[in-house]
Design a protein around this motif. Structure first.
Motif, PDB file in Angstrom:
ATOM      1  N   SER A   1      35.950  42.134  47.377  1.00 45.10           N
ATOM      2  CA  SER A   1      35.625  43.423  46.767  1.00 45.10           C
ATOM      3  C   SER A   1      34.733  44.273  47.671  1.00 45.10           C
ATOM      4  CB  SER A   1      34.951  43.226  45.410  1.00 45.10           C
ATOM      5  OG  SER A   1      33.728  42.530  45.572  1.00 45.10           O
ATOM      6  N   GLY A   2      34.366  43.741  48.840  1.00 48.35           N
ATOM      7  CA  GLY A   2      33.571  44.524  49.795  1.00 48.35           C
ATOM      8  C   GLY A   2      34.362  45.712  50.320  1.00 48.35           C
ATOM      9  N   GLN A   3      33.633  46.694  50.873  1.00 48.40           N
ATOM     10  CA  GLN A   3      34.289  47.957  51.236  1.00 48.40           C
ATOM     11  C   GLN A   3      35.276  47.828  52.402  1.00 48.40           C
ATOM     12  OE1 GLN A   3      30.269  49.846  51.066  1.00 48.40           O
ATOM     13  NE2 GLN A   3      31.436  51.617  50.411  1.00 48.40           N
ATOM     14  N   ILE A   4      34.963  46.995  53.391  1.00 46.20           N
ATOM     15  CA  ILE A   4      35.920  46.774  54.490  1.00 46.20           C
ATOM     16  C   ILE A   4      37.129  46.017  53.945  1.00 46.20           C
ATOM     17  CG2 ILE A   4      36.339  45.625  56.710  1.00 46.20           C
ATOM     18  CD1 ILE A   4      33.327  45.952  57.290  1.00 46.20           C
ATOM     19  N   ALA A   5      36.834  44.962  53.177  1.00 48.22           N
ATOM     20  CA  ALA A   5      37.913  44.113  52.662  1.00 48.22           C
ATOM     21  C   ALA A   5      38.883  44.904  51.784  1.00 48.22           C
ATOM     22  CB  ALA A   5      37.320  42.944  51.874  1.00 48.22           C
ATOM     23  N   ARG A   6      38.363  45.852  51.008  1.00 51.87           N
ATOM     24  CA  ARG A   6      39.258  46.636  50.143  1.00 51.87           C
ATOM     25  C   ARG A   6      40.302  47.387  50.956  1.00 51.87           C
ATOM     26  NH1 ARG A   6      35.556  49.851  45.887  1.00 51.87           N
ATOM     27  NH2 ARG A   6      33.914  48.299  45.821  1.00 51.87           N
ATOM     28  N   HIS A   7      39.860  47.961  52.088  1.00 54.52           N
ATOM     29  CA  HIS A   7      40.827  48.629  52.986  1.00 54.52           C
ATOM     30  C   HIS A   7      41.862  47.621  53.488  1.00 54.52           C
ATOM     31  CE1 HIS A   7      39.124  52.639  53.377  1.00 54.52           C
ATOM     32  NE2 HIS A   7      37.932  52.149  53.641  1.00 54.52           N
ATOM     33  N   ALA A   8      41.376  46.442  53.922  1.00 57.72           N
ATOM     34  CA  ALA A   8      42.282  45.427  54.479  1.00 57.72           C
ATOM     35  C   ALA A   8      43.297  44.974  53.434  1.00 57.72           C
ATOM     36  CB  ALA A   8      41.485  44.238  55.006  1.00 57.72           C
ATOM     37  N   VAL A   9      42.837  44.809  52.186  1.00 53.06           N
ATOM     38  CA  VAL A   9      43.730  44.376  51.102  1.00 53.06           C
ATOM     39  C   VAL A   9      44.874  45.379  50.925  1.00 53.06           C
ATOM     40  CG1 VAL A   9      43.872  44.073  48.584  1.00 53.06           C
ATOM     41  CG2 VAL A   9      42.015  42.975  49.875  1.00 53.06           C
ATOM     42  N   GLN A  10      44.540  46.666  50.973  1.00 52.98           N
ATOM     43  CA  GLN A  10      45.583  47.697  50.825  1.00 52.98           C
ATOM     44  C   GLN A  10      46.539  47.698  52.020  1.00 52.98           C
ATOM     45  OE1 GLN A  10      46.232  49.248  48.072  1.00 52.98           O
ATOM     46  NE2 GLN A  10      44.383  48.554  47.037  1.00 52.98           N
ATOM     47  N   MET A  11      45.987  47.559  53.235  1.00 53.63           N
ATOM     48  CA  MET A  11      46.837  47.527  54.435  1.00 53.63           C
ATOM     49  C   MET A  11      47.780  46.318  54.406  1.00 53.63           C
ATOM     50  SD  MET A  11      44.009  48.555  57.348  1.00 53.63           S
ATOM     51  CE  MET A  11      43.177  50.145  57.337  1.00 53.63           C
ATOM     52  N   LEU A  12      47.236  45.163  54.004  1.00 49.88           N
ATOM     53  CA  LEU A  12      48.065  43.953  53.927  1.00 49.88           C
ATOM     54  C   LEU A  12      49.041  44.027  52.758  1.00 49.88           C
ATOM     55  CD1 LEU A  12      45.266  41.342  54.667  1.00 49.88           C
ATOM     56  CD2 LEU A  12      47.210  41.851  56.156  1.00 49.88           C
ATOM     57  N   GLY A  13      48.713  44.857  51.772  1.00 47.73           N
ATOM     58  CA  GLY A  13      49.595  45.037  50.622  1.00 47.73           C
ATOM     59  C   GLY A  13      50.929  45.654  50.989  1.00 47.73           C
ATOM     60  N   GLU A  14      50.978  46.302  52.147  1.00 47.45           N
ATOM     61  CA  GLU A  14      52.233  46.920  52.601  1.00 47.45           C
ATOM     62  C   GLU A  14      53.148  45.914  53.298  1.00 47.45           C
ATOM     63  OE1 GLU A  14      50.985  50.240  54.983  1.00 47.45           O
ATOM     64  OE2 GLU A  14      49.752  51.040  53.344  1.00 47.45           O
ATOM     65  N   ARG A  15      52.646  44.700  53.488  1.00 52.67           N
ATOM     66  CA  ARG A  15      53.410  43.683  54.218  1.00 52.67           C
ATOM     67  C   ARG A  15      54.134  42.766  53.246  1.00 52.67           C
ATOM     68  NH1 ARG A  15      53.094  44.050  59.914  1.00 52.67           N
ATOM     69  NH2 ARG A  15      54.043  42.010  59.678  1.00 52.67           N
ATOM     70  N   GLN A  16      55.456  42.730  53.349  1.00 55.92           N
ATOM     71  CA  GLN A  16      56.254  41.826  52.502  1.00 55.92           C
ATOM     72  C   GLN A  16      56.057  40.365  52.898  1.00 55.92           C
ATOM     73  OE1 GLN A  16      58.221  43.151  49.884  1.00 55.92           O
ATOM     74  NE2 GLN A  16      56.970  44.885  50.514  1.00 55.92           N
ATOM     75  N   ASP A  17      55.612  40.142  54.134  1.00 60.45           N
ATOM     76  CA  ASP A  17      55.527  38.769  54.654  1.00 60.45           C
ATOM     77  C   ASP A  17      54.126  38.175  54.533  1.00 60.45           C
ATOM     78  OD1 ASP A  17      54.434  40.519  56.458  1.00 60.45           O
ATOM     79  OD2 ASP A  17      55.351  39.624  58.233  1.00 60.45           O
ATOM     80  N   VAL A  18      53.280  38.786  53.690  1.00 57.19           N
ATOM     81  CA  VAL A  18      51.906  38.310  53.501  1.00 57.19           C
ATOM     82  C   VAL A  18      51.668  38.024  52.017  1.00 57.19           C
ATOM     83  CG1 VAL A  18      49.469  39.016  53.594  1.00 57.19           C
ATOM     84  CG2 VAL A  18      50.962  39.493  55.533  1.00 57.19           C
ATOM     85  N   GLU A  19      50.966  36.920  51.764  1.00 57.69           N
ATOM     86  CA  GLU A  19      50.478  36.632  50.402  1.00 57.69           C
ATOM     87  C   GLU A  19      48.961  36.565  50.469  1.00 57.69           C
ATOM     88  OE1 GLU A  19      52.038  33.047  48.691  1.00 57.69           O
ATOM     89  OE2 GLU A  19      54.095  33.794  48.776  1.00 57.69           O
ATOM     90  N   GLN A  20      48.290  37.356  49.617  1.00 57.70           N
ATOM     91  CA  GLN A  20      46.832  37.407  49.643  1.00 57.70           C
ATOM     92  C   GLN A  20      46.239  36.706  48.423  1.00 57.70           C
ATOM     93  OE1 GLN A  20      45.140  41.344  50.851  1.00 57.70           O
ATOM     94  NE2 GLN A  20      47.112  42.167  50.212  1.00 57.70           N
ATOM     95  N   THR A  21      45.159  35.959  48.670  1.00 54.51           N
ATOM     96  CA  THR A  21      44.329  35.445  47.585  1.00 54.51           C
ATOM     97  C   THR A  21      42.952  36.071  47.751  1.00 54.51           C
ATOM     98  OG1 THR A  21      45.539  33.353  47.547  1.00 54.51           O
ATOM     99  CG2 THR A  21      43.379  33.385  46.483  1.00 54.51           C
ATOM    100  N   LEU A  22      42.507  36.804  46.739  1.00 58.15           N
ATOM    101  CA  LEU A  22      41.248  37.546  46.816  1.00 58.15           C
ATOM    102  C   LEU A  22      40.184  36.827  46.000  1.00 58.15           C
ATOM    103  CD1 LEU A  22      42.636  41.149  46.075  1.00 58.15           C
ATOM    104  CD2 LEU A  22      42.804  39.819  48.196  1.00 58.15           C
ATOM    105  N   LEU A  23      39.149  36.346  46.683  1.00 55.55           N
ATOM    106  CA  LEU A  23      38.042  35.731  45.958  1.00 55.55           C
ATOM    107  C   LEU A  23      36.943  36.768  45.753  1.00 55.55           C
ATOM    108  CD1 LEU A  23      36.662  33.265  44.674  1.00 55.55           C
ATOM    109  CD2 LEU A  23      35.720  32.729  46.935  1.00 55.55           C
ATOM    110  N   VAL A  24      36.613  37.003  44.500  1.00 56.04           N
ATOM    111  CA  VAL A  24      35.555  37.974  44.175  1.00 56.04           C
ATOM    112  C   VAL A  24      34.601  37.346  43.162  1.00 56.04           C
ATOM    113  CG1 VAL A  24      36.973  40.012  44.607  1.00 56.04           C
ATOM    114  CG2 VAL A  24      36.960  39.046  42.331  1.00 56.04           C
ATOM    115  N   ARG A  25      33.339  37.727  43.292  1.00 61.77           N
ATOM    116  CA  ARG A  25      32.367  37.248  42.304  1.00 61.77           C
ATOM    117  C   ARG A  25      32.380  38.138  41.066  1.00 61.77           C
ATOM    118  NH1 ARG A  25      26.972  35.833  45.616  1.00 61.77           N
ATOM    119  NH2 ARG A  25      27.203  38.022  46.077  1.00 61.77           N
TER     120      ARG A  25
END
Length: 215
Positions: free
Chosen positions: A14-38
């Motif tokens: 949920s950090g500000q850099i990570a949020r950008h990265a999550v959106q950028m990686l969201g455009e990739r069909q070949d990536v699966e993300q697991t987001l750990l947030v407190r």
């Protein structure tokens, strides 16, 4: 044959850099993300469809090993006791056979920032840097395929414009956008054989000065 998806565990998602990265990686069909947030309240609410959310703490001795299972890349963007968190992450990575780590750190941990800006930076954040230095030392002493990113002072310009300096080079510039750091993280996840066992400074070109322009 379809290429296997790259599985990425994002710590501090949920950090500000990570949020950008999550959106950028969201455009990739070949990536699966697991987001750990407190704190799930800190999420934007429009996380991409390739992201699943886990709520909890990096230091959780049961949760982190569960999340680490089968991951290809760990990307950490943490604050606070980063030295203790790093030791735990490295131990769990080792136990689960996960080799690739991208870790966002801070400028100034090696006293590598020259001139007036270096003096100003030391005064502003010097007291907070020992755990970040310890974190980098732990990562470098491990046998994993790491990239440590020592980011300049962070700003929120909607731009991707960065350059990097080596571990033993004087740091350049004073600032960099969060989006730029996220773009570099994304590039490393897409090309995991880039900057392996590297520890680099990240700054926006031509931002030399006595302190960041926005301060």
């Amino acid at each position: 044959m379809t290429k296997a998806k790259t599985k990425v565990l994002i710590l501090g998602a949920s950090g500000q850099i990570a949020r950008h990265a999550v959106q950028m990686l969201g455009e990739r069909q070949d990536v699966e993300q697991t987001l750990l947030v407190r704190d799930p309240k800190k999420l934007t609410g429009n996380e991409p469809s390739n992201a699943r959310i886990a709520i909890g703490d990096v230091m959780d001795k049961k949760l982190l090993p569960q999340l680490m299972e089968g991951q290809d890349v760990v990307y950490a963007n943490l604050g606070g006791d980063v030295d203790k968190q790093t030791a735990h992450i490295l131990a769990v990575m080792k136990s689960k056979g996960v080799k690739r780590l991208i870790f966002v750190n801070s400028l100034g941990i090696y006293d590598e920032v020259p001139g007036k800006f270096g003096e100003w930076n030391r005064k502003e954040i010097g007291q907070y840097l020992p755990p970040y230095r310890q974190s980098a030392d732990l990562i470098e002493a491990s046998d994993i395929e790491y990239t440590i990113l020592r980011a300049a002072w962070l700003q929120d310009e909607n731009e991707v414009d960065y350059e990097i300096t080596g571990r033993d080079e004087p740091f350049r510039g004073t600032e960099v956008s969060r989006k730029s750091v996220a773009a570099l993280v994304t590039k490393l996840i897409e090309h995991p054989d880039t900057l392996v066992r590297a520890n680099v400074g990240v700054n926006k070109p031509n931002t030399n000065g006595d302190k960041p322009a926005f301060m």
